[in-house]
Design a protein around this motif. Structure first.
Motif, PDB file in Angstrom:
ATOM      1  N   PHE A  88      -4.716  17.001  37.314  1.00 57.52           N
ATOM      2  CA  PHE A  88      -3.727  17.131  38.391  1.00 57.52           C
ATOM      3  C   PHE A  88      -4.288  16.586  39.697  1.00 57.52           C
ATOM      4  O   PHE A  88      -3.592  15.867  40.435  1.00 57.52           O
ATOM      5  CB  PHE A  88      -3.338  18.600  38.542  1.00 57.52           C
ATOM      6  CG  PHE A  88      -2.368  18.871  39.655  1.00 57.52           C
ATOM      7  CD1 PHE A  88      -1.009  18.717  39.471  1.00 57.52           C
ATOM      8  CD2 PHE A  88      -2.821  19.296  40.902  1.00 57.52           C
ATOM      9  CE1 PHE A  88      -0.115  18.966  40.496  1.00 57.52           C
ATOM     10  CE2 PHE A  88      -1.940  19.549  41.930  1.00 57.52           C
ATOM     11  CZ  PHE A  88      -0.581  19.387  41.727  1.00 57.52           C
ATOM     12  N   ILE A  89      -5.550  16.910  39.994  1.00 58.60           N
ATOM     13  CA  ILE A  89      -6.171  16.423  41.233  1.00 58.60           C
ATOM     14  C   ILE A  89      -6.280  14.904  41.214  1.00 58.60           C
ATOM     15  O   ILE A  89      -5.975  14.217  42.204  1.00 58.60           O
ATOM     16  CB  ILE A  89      -7.549  17.075  41.418  1.00 58.60           C
ATOM     17  CG1 ILE A  89      -7.395  18.586  41.649  1.00 58.60           C
ATOM     18  CG2 ILE A  89      -8.297  16.450  42.594  1.00 58.60           C
ATOM     19  CD1 ILE A  89      -8.697  19.356  41.605  1.00 58.60           C
ATOM     20  N   LEU A  90      -6.706  14.351  40.069  1.00 58.21           N
ATOM     21  CA  LEU A  90      -6.802  12.891  39.953  1.00 58.21           C
ATOM     22  C   LEU A  90      -5.425  12.244  40.056  1.00 58.21           C
ATOM     23  O   LEU A  90      -5.272  11.173  40.665  1.00 58.21           O
ATOM     24  CB  LEU A  90      -7.469  12.516  38.630  1.00 58.21           C
ATOM     25  CG  LEU A  90      -8.940  12.915  38.480  1.00 58.21           C
ATOM     26  CD1 LEU A  90      -9.423  12.641  37.059  1.00 58.21           C
ATOM     27  CD2 LEU A  90      -9.812  12.161  39.478  1.00 58.21           C
ATOM     28  N   ALA A  91      -4.417  12.877  39.458  1.00 63.35           N
ATOM     29  CA  ALA A  91      -3.061  12.332  39.537  1.00 63.35           C
ATOM     30  C   ALA A  91      -2.522  12.383  40.965  1.00 63.35           C
ATOM     31  O   ALA A  91      -1.765  11.494  41.381  1.00 63.35           O
ATOM     32  CB  ALA A  91      -2.137  13.101  38.594  1.00 63.35           C
ATOM     33  N   CYS A  92      -2.892  13.405  41.723  1.00 64.50           N
ATOM     34  CA  CYS A  92      -2.488  13.456  43.137  1.00 64.50           C
ATOM     35  C   CYS A  92      -3.058  12.266  43.904  1.00 64.50           C
ATOM     36  O   CYS A  92      -2.381  11.691  44.771  1.00 64.50           O
ATOM     37  CB  CYS A  92      -2.953  14.773  43.759  1.00 64.50           C
ATOM     38  SG  CYS A  92      -1.975  16.215  43.287  1.00 64.50           S
ATOM     39  N   GLN A  93      -4.311  11.897  43.587  1.00 67.09           N
ATOM     40  CA  GLN A  93      -4.877  10.710  44.224  1.00 67.09           C
ATOM     41  C   GLN A  93      -4.073   9.468  43.855  1.00 67.09           C
ATOM     42  O   GLN A  93      -3.753   8.635  44.720  1.00 67.09           O
ATOM     43  CB  GLN A  93      -6.332  10.524  43.805  1.00 67.09           C
ATOM     44  CG  GLN A  93      -6.927   9.209  44.313  1.00 67.09           C
ATOM     45  CD  GLN A  93      -8.332   8.964  43.810  1.00 67.09           C
ATOM     46  OE1 GLN A  93      -9.293   9.304  44.471  1.00 67.09           O
ATOM     47  NE2 GLN A  93      -8.456   8.354  42.642  1.00 67.09           N
ATOM     48  N   GLN A  94      -3.722   9.327  42.568  1.00 69.85           N
ATOM     49  CA  GLN A  94      -2.953   8.160  42.142  1.00 69.85           C
ATOM     50  C   GLN A  94      -1.602   8.103  42.830  1.00 69.85           C
ATOM     51  O   GLN A  94      -1.159   7.030  43.281  1.00 69.85           O
ATOM     52  CB  GLN A  94      -2.780   8.187  40.624  1.00 69.85           C
ATOM     53  CG  GLN A  94      -4.084   8.033  39.855  1.00 69.85           C
ATOM     54  CD  GLN A  94      -3.902   8.238  38.362  1.00 69.85           C
ATOM     55  OE1 GLN A  94      -2.817   8.560  37.878  1.00 69.85           O
ATOM     56  NE2 GLN A  94      -4.978   8.061  37.613  1.00 69.85           N
ATOM     57  N   MET A  95      -0.930   9.255  42.927  1.00 71.23           N
ATOM     58  CA  MET A  95       0.375   9.282  43.586  1.00 71.23           C
ATOM     59  C   MET A  95       0.249   8.991  45.078  1.00 71.23           C
ATOM     60  O   MET A  95       1.103   8.300  45.666  1.00 71.23           O
ATOM     61  CB  MET A  95       1.034  10.647  43.372  1.00 71.23           C
ATOM     62  CG  MET A  95       2.392  10.796  44.030  1.00 71.23           C
ATOM     63  SD  MET A  95       3.672   9.766  43.283  1.00 71.23           S
ATOM     64  CE  MET A  95       4.220  10.829  41.958  1.00 71.23           C
ATOM     65  N   THR A  96      -0.811   9.479  45.708  1.00 70.95           N
ATOM     66  CA  THR A  96      -1.023   9.215  47.136  1.00 70.95           C
ATOM     67  C   THR A  96      -1.241   7.730  47.384  1.00 70.95           C
ATOM     68  O   THR A  96      -0.641   7.138  48.292  1.00 70.95           O
ATOM     69  CB  THR A  96      -2.230  10.023  47.642  1.00 70.95           C
ATOM     70  OG1 THR A  96      -1.988  11.413  47.443  1.00 70.95           O
ATOM     71  CG2 THR A  96      -2.475   9.759  49.117  1.00 70.95           C
ATOM     72  N   VAL A 146       3.656  15.050  39.233  1.00 68.21           N
ATOM     73  CA  VAL A 146       2.215  14.967  39.022  1.00 68.21           C
ATOM     74  C   VAL A 146       1.764  16.013  38.000  1.00 68.21           C
ATOM     75  O   VAL A 146       0.929  15.735  37.124  1.00 68.21           O
ATOM     76  CB  VAL A 146       1.477  15.144  40.363  1.00 68.21           C
ATOM     77  CG1 VAL A 146      -0.008  15.295  40.143  1.00 68.21           C
ATOM     78  CG2 VAL A 146       1.757  13.960  41.283  1.00 68.21           C
ATOM     79  N   ALA A 147       2.330  17.223  38.084  1.00 69.38           N
ATOM     80  CA  ALA A 147       1.970  18.280  37.136  1.00 69.38           C
ATOM     81  C   ALA A 147       2.360  17.894  35.712  1.00 69.38           C
ATOM     82  O   ALA A 147       1.600  18.120  34.761  1.00 69.38           O
ATOM     83  CB  ALA A 147       2.648  19.588  37.540  1.00 69.38           C
ATOM     84  N   LYS A 148       3.521  17.292  35.547  1.00 70.24           N
ATOM     85  CA  LYS A 148       3.972  16.897  34.213  1.00 70.24           C
ATOM     86  C   LYS A 148       3.119  15.772  33.649  1.00 70.24           C
ATOM     87  O   LYS A 148       2.713  15.807  32.479  1.00 70.24           O
ATOM     88  CB  LYS A 148       5.446  16.470  34.269  1.00 70.24           C
ATOM     89  CG  LYS A 148       6.049  16.196  32.904  1.00 70.24           C
ATOM     90  CD  LYS A 148       7.537  15.909  33.019  1.00 70.24           C
ATOM     91  CE  LYS A 148       8.162  15.706  31.642  1.00 70.24           C
ATOM     92  NZ  LYS A 148       9.628  15.477  31.724  1.00 70.24           N
ATOM     93  N   GLY A 149       2.838  14.771  34.472  1.00 70.99           N
ATOM     94  CA  GLY A 149       2.011  13.661  34.000  1.00 70.99           C
ATOM     95  C   GLY A 149       0.611  14.104  33.620  1.00 70.99           C
ATOM     96  O   GLY A 149       0.065  13.678  32.591  1.00 70.99           O
ATOM     97  N   SER A 150       0.016  14.975  34.432  1.00 73.06           N
ATOM     98  CA  SER A 150      -1.338  15.453  34.124  1.00 73.06           C
ATOM     99  C   SER A 150      -1.336  16.350  32.886  1.00 73.06           C
ATOM    100  O   SER A 150      -2.315  16.374  32.131  1.00 73.06           O
ATOM    101  CB  SER A 150      -1.909  16.216  35.323  1.00 73.06           C
ATOM    102  OG  SER A 150      -1.067  17.280  35.708  1.00 73.06           O
ATOM    103  N   PHE A 151      -0.239  17.086  32.640  1.00 70.97           N
ATOM    104  CA  PHE A 151      -0.162  17.923  31.440  1.00 70.97           C
ATOM    105  C   PHE A 151      -0.124  17.067  30.182  1.00 70.97           C
ATOM    106  O   PHE A 151      -0.717  17.431  29.149  1.00 70.97           O
ATOM    107  CB  PHE A 151       1.083  18.811  31.510  1.00 70.97           C
ATOM    108  CG  PHE A 151       1.237  19.722  30.324  1.00 70.97           C
ATOM    109  CD1 PHE A 151       0.444  20.850  30.194  1.00 70.97           C
ATOM    110  CD2 PHE A 151       2.167  19.438  29.335  1.00 70.97           C
ATOM    111  CE1 PHE A 151       0.576  21.693  29.099  1.00 70.97           C
ATOM    112  CE2 PHE A 151       2.303  20.270  28.236  1.00 70.97           C
ATOM    113  CZ  PHE A 151       1.508  21.405  28.117  1.00 70.97           C
ATOM    114  N   ILE A 152       0.556  15.927  30.234  1.00 69.79           N
ATOM    115  CA  ILE A 152       0.597  15.031  29.071  1.00 69.79           C
ATOM    116  C   ILE A 152      -0.801  14.528  28.735  1.00 69.79           C
ATOM    117  O   ILE A 152      -1.199  14.473  27.559  1.00 69.79           O
ATOM    118  CB  ILE A 152       1.565  13.864  29.342  1.00 69.79           C
ATOM    119  CG1 ILE A 152       3.007  14.386  29.396  1.00 69.79           C
ATOM    120  CG2 ILE A 152       1.440  12.787  28.274  1.00 69.79           C
ATOM    121  CD1 ILE A 152       4.029  13.352  29.788  1.00 69.79           C
ATOM    122  N   ILE A 153      -1.581  14.176  29.743  1.00 71.80           N
ATOM    123  CA  ILE A 153      -2.965  13.744  29.498  1.00 71.80           C
ATOM    124  C   ILE A 153      -3.776  14.897  28.918  1.00 71.80           C
ATOM    125  O   ILE A 153      -4.613  14.703  28.017  1.00 71.80           O
ATOM    126  CB  ILE A 153      -3.602  13.236  30.805  1.00 71.80           C
ATOM    127  CG1 ILE A 153      -2.803  12.054  31.370  1.00 71.80           C
ATOM    128  CG2 ILE A 153      -5.041  12.815  30.561  1.00 71.80           C
ATOM    129  CD1 ILE A 153      -2.742  10.853  30.476  1.00 71.80           C
TER     130      ILE A 153
END
Length: 647
Positions: free
Chosen positions: A389-397, A434-441
């Motif tokens: 989730f933290i890494l995905a937040c960076q990607q979304m930012t 972001v939560a959904k995408g990180s959950f899939i990973i």
């Protein structure tokens, strides 16, 4: 799965026109999951795990440094140990590698032995002098030398010199070679304390140089991100020429060796000579086929290579307009370190959580019973999901900031801080995505980690077929994880553009990527190889500087460990910085693909793209016209966006 959840209706892209909350149910699910993580932490603290971890406890269930409650069936429990604040192990070097714990009676003592005690008389004298009894509670110091139980209830001597571990109140031997069993592969090296001391002294003596070289790698990474914009064109074509010359040269040498061998061995009809000649022929044919395939690939992708160069050039401009992008790895790494510290702390709490129960040796162990004993599984899933989730937040930012840059026609009208504006949009609208995408990973990572654990546990026991199947499954899950990570990143970009939910964004991004498959392949091969060379350049430069500086140091014998530390840090820093660069290039490509698909440069449908990308499109269309395939809209003069030439 998301690709099939929506109808394949044509998406009308409206960059940055409106914003709405996406995937709210997944945000609520993520919040509930985090509350569960908080419950685990609170439960472990409420049940005394924090006190047992920080203050330590003895083998009878007493927490050191406080009054304790009697445990039924356990002697020596419920003692008042207010003045005994340190845990002392009678045999600290007796380590159980299977259960990863010290197999020794643990006591609470007033002070750790600060010098080696060689006999029971020394132990008795230490107790009488310092008031710290190192034998079990039922023995008085005056009985150490006379009571026959002292052989079992007193420490194994000689008692090594020890010191308390800061904040954790455990007496640990000063000589760390005692714990050589923790690393059986290094046991012979670690047991050679002279070599270990030379290495440690080398690191300590050269700590200023190490810090300076780490700073150098940081500076080199930032400089490289700036100059890639100016050397990208030259670098790509130099690499291309070197690959072509290398393949041609290798193929030519093989055919030359084959011809020479055939002429020289024409008079010799031995079996060995025939085998060598046949092998050379196979190698030469294989090299020729490889060279031809390589030429065909380069011929097909030569125009796509030009797009890669243009994207790298524009990415350099993005970092000039958005300088805060450079600091994204720092913030992400800092947040990850904070979370990992919290996670490890709670994990240690869980290790001491539970009810006191006697074991087979008559001592106390803390064990959780019922469903609570599975809390650590929940905790492990939390590690993976929240980290992703933290890494995905960076990607979304990053995606939000680059999308704002690309689709803002007047660069002078950019927000004062596009990064902070992107963070604000993420927090207000897209945390659920972001939560959904990180959950899939996470769903892919967990099975792969389980299979890797099984493979490790069965190493040397399973047959060849089972080992091959396990490795194949692990490899397939790894490839799936990489593909999903790439698709997720593009889905976040689509969300930043259109403010759509995760499934819709993933479907739209997938369609765009499939339509530009050759361009994607060129960018991911040529671009990734360029960035890999950049990492190698930074590591080699830092390592060379380290060799030159460390070579002049004469205060220590071994400086290979400082050099390894510096090179590893340099690679980590280069990877963090250049991965941001790669992320920016991927976001720019998706924006470019959308721009060229839905705009054609006509009035009312002007391109958003930069002048460099405009030149690439113009050259592509000219080539198509010259080939007789252009016409209509394809031959229309491109009209750049307002402010495209402005830096």
């Amino acid at each position: 799965i998301c690709l099939f959840l929506h109808k394949s209706s044509k998406r009308e892209w409206k960059p940055l026109e409106d914003h709405s909350c996406t995937d709210v149910p997944w945000l609520l699910l993520f919040i509930l999951f985090c509350l569960g993580m908080g419950f685990i932490c609170g439960f472990s603290i409420a049940t005394g795990a924090a006190a047992r971890l920080l203050s330590g406890y003895d083998s009878y269930g007493n927490i050191c440094g406080q009054k304790n409650v009697k445990v039924e069936g356990i002697v020596n429990s419920g003692l008042d140990l207010t003045h005994k604040k340190y845990v002392f192990f009678l045999d600290p070097c007796n380590i159980d590698l299977v259960h990863q714990r010290i197999k020794s009676l643990a006591l609470c003592v007033s002070a750790c032995p600060r010098k080696e005690l060689k006999t029971l008389a020394d132990i008795q004298k230490f107790a009488e002098t310092n008031g710290s009894t190192l034998c079990s509670y039922e023995l008085l110091p005056s009985e150490y030398a006379t009571d026959p139980r002292a052989a079992k209830l007193c420490p194994k001597y000689p008692v090594p010199e020890s010191a308390p571990i800061p904040f954790f109140h455990r007496c640990a031997p000063v000589n760390i070679s005692c714990y050589a069993k923790f690393a059986e592969a290094l046991i012979t090296f670690v047991s050679d304390s002279s070599a270990l001391h030379r290495l440690i002294s080398g690191v300590m003596t050269s700590k200023e140089i190490i810090m300076g070289l780490c700073l150098l790698s940081l500076v080199l990474s930032m400089i490289l991100m700036v100059i890639i914009r100016y050397i990208s064109r030259v670098l790509v074509w130099i690499l291309t020429i070197l690959v072509i010359l290398g393949s041609l040269g290798g193929t030519g040498v093989l055919w030359w060796l084959y011809a020479k061998q055939r002429i020289s061995d024409s008079a010799v009809e031995t079996q060995i000579a025939k085998d060598n000649l046949q092998a050379l022929l196979i190698y030469a044919i294989s090299a020729t086929v490889f060279t031809v395939i390589l030429f065909l690939i380069m011929l097909i992708m030569r125009k796509r290579v030009a797009l890669t160069i243009a994207l790298f050039h524009v990415a350099g401009k993005v970092f000039i307009h958005l300088p805060l992008l450079v600091f994204q790895p720092f913030w992400t790494f800092f947040v990850l370190i904070l979370f990992w510290t919290y996670w490890i702390t709670v994990l240690l709490f869980l290790g001491t959580t539970g009810n006191p129960v006697p074991n087979e040796e008559g001592f106390v162990e803390f064990r959780m019973v019922g469903p609570l004993k599975y809390m650590w599984w929940y905790h492990v899933v939390g590690l993976i999901w929240i980290s992703e989730f933290i890494l995905a937040c960076q990607q979304m930012t990053v995606a939000g900031a680059v999308v704002t840059y690309y689709f803002t026609r007047e660069k002078r009208n950019l927000p004062f801080t596009p990064i902070l504006a992107s963070v604000n949009r993420l927090v207000c609208y897209h945390l659920g995505t972001v939560a959904k995408g990180s959950f899939i990973i996470t769903l892919v990572k967990i099975p792969r980690m389980i299979l890797m654990y099984i493979h490790t546990q069965l190493k040397g026991k399973e047959n060849a077929c089972a080992r091959c199947m396990l490795k194949a499954c692990i490899c397939c899950l790894w490839c799936l994880e990489k593909c999903l990570t790439y698709l997720n990143q593009n889905a976040y970009t689509a969300t930043a553009i259109n403010s759509t939910n995760f499934c819709t964004s993933a479907k739209d991004a997938f369609v765009i990527l499939v339509e530009n498959a050759l361009r994607v392949a060129a960018i991911n091969t040529v671009g990734d190889f360029m960035l890999f060379l950049g990492k190698v350049l930074i590591v080699c430069s830092t390592g060379l500087a380290g060799i030159m500086l460390l070579n002049y140091q004469r205060d220590y014998t071994i400086w290979v460990l400082p050099l390894i530390i510096v090179c590893l840090f340099a690679f980590l820093v280069a990877h963090c910085f250049l991965s941001i660069y790669e992320m920016v290039v991927d976001v720019l490509f998706l924006c470019f693909a959308i721009d060229t698909k839905y705009n054609d440069g006509s009035p009312g449908r002007e391109f958003y793209m930069d002048k460099v990308l405009m030149e690439f499109v113009e050259n592509s269309r000219k080539s198509m016209k010259e080939a007789g395939r252009g016409g209509g809209a394809e031959g229309r003069e491109l009209k750049p966006m307002v402010g495209a030439d402005e830096e």
